[in-house]
Design a protein around this motif. Sequence first.
Motif, PDB file in Angstrom:
ATOM      1  N   VAL A   1       0.871  -1.178   0.000  1.00 53.63           N
ATOM      2  CA  VAL A   1       0.000   0.000   0.000  1.00 53.63           C
ATOM      3  C   VAL A   1       0.907   1.227   0.000  1.00 53.63           C
TER       4      VAL A   1
ATOM      5  N   SER B   1      -0.986   0.662   7.339  1.00 52.97           N
ATOM      6  CA  SER B   1      -1.025   1.974   6.688  1.00 52.97           C
ATOM      7  C   SER B   1      -1.845   2.997   7.477  1.00 52.97           C
TER       8      SER B   1
ATOM      9  N   ALA C   1      -3.389   5.867   2.422  1.00 52.33           N
ATOM     10  CA  ALA C   1      -3.419   4.698   1.544  1.00 52.33           C
ATOM     11  C   ALA C   1      -4.130   5.077   0.254  1.00 52.33           C
TER      12      ALA C   1
END
Length: 508
Positions: free
Chosen positions: A417, A444, A449
């Motif tokens: 990500v 994340s 993201a």
Amino acid sequence: MLKRALISTFKKDKVVGIAKSLEELGLEIISTGGTASKLIENGIKVTSVEEVTNFPEILGGRVKTLNPLIHGAILARRDNKEDMKTLESFKIEPIDLVYVNLYPFLEVTQKPEITLEEIVEYIDIGGPTMIRAAAKNYKHVFVLVDDADAEELIKKLKNQEEITLDYRLYLALKAFQLTAFYDSCICRYLEDVVPQTQDVFGKYITLPLEQLQEMRYGENPHQKASFYQDPVKKGSMTTFKQLNGKELSYNNLRDAQAAWRAVNEYEEIACCAVKHNTPCGIALGNSIVESYKKAYECDPVSIFGGIVAFNRKVDVQTANLLKEIFIEIVMAPDFDDEALKILQKKKNLRILKMITKPLDKYEYISVDGGMLVQEIDRGFINDFRVVTEAQVPEDLKEELFFAWRAVKHVKSNAIVVSKNKATTGIGAGQTNRIWAAIDALERSKGKGADVLASDAFFPFSDVVEKAAEFGIKAIIQPGGSIRDNESIEACNKYGIAMVFTDMRHFKH
């Protein structure tokens, strides 16, 4: 009792001392060309090969020892009546010891601007033939290809120690190892100059490997290990300069290779942090320090005790940040003088100045009883095909490319990500893809993201469902599942753009 020794060497730094010792032990010394001249200059009585064969060197020295009067003397089995009768009938006296070193083919190949014709002249013929003959007849002939072995044998003979058959066999083994290595160096060199062999898997593989160093231990302390290099095609992991720190371990070298390959995936300024042979942070930046900060933020926990690689020179600002945490290795093409001084204050930090980019074409993985060989994955994308109603926003196209390059270097199953050309979550080495996605997306949190990259196709739509929860805007993956439509429909439902690349990047 030993009576005759045949000596033929290209490197002559130890030959005089060894020949003198053998002469003192009562052996007649037979020698060739330059070696004979060197020995005579130093007061050693020498019988020339021409005197033995009654035939001069011919073809500019290409043929010297290739003669039955030499090889019969080496190969005759002393306990075989027919062999000894043959020697007697041709008036051949046995040779009991062969001490040879070879033309420096390997060293010559490293010279710049040398031609193939010049290199061919350094392919030794007589030397390996004598070595192999003596090694084959190891029960009756000592074969010496290592100066240390020559000195040890002389010591044993002077002390009248028992010479066991196992010791003779040990010398023969070293001889065959040398000739096999020598021939494999020739093959390795020719692979690059014979067009038909380029990028082709032939029936046989010759891979010359020379010990570079013994390692303290392998993957774990109870495992022995050693580091070997290909001396013909020297790569990035055998040409670096270590500027600081302890000796590199087995795991250090494997992790360093992973980091160096990953960071060189990018032309832009890049930083890659690696832990346990997989990235824990990859980022691009407008400066080295920016790339490091972004890579660090991906996983500030895992980077501890890891490896940090840069594809540009390390500056003072970056060095001051690096010194604040414990890392095993810093590697880069160069370091500012002041940055190097800062890093060298950490006496255990290994600092590697990398001389070359990754060069290898193939990688070799051992399996029980064999070896797997494959091309290194230097592929990228076969096709950039948007398969959803939502199109890829222009500002995310480069982001997808960044994440797609990063996921290549993550252990499968792999999910990356990213946001702002920095990994914000990495899911690596999971046995199913949804777990890898959950890992990456959860990590994340708080960092953003925008895009998600998957090294292989989605077998189900569950990864898309999870991506939607975290606000992913675009996904890049190979495609190719029989259930691709389910993932496409899920992306359409959530307004996520998805790209198929038609190229998979498994890394096991």
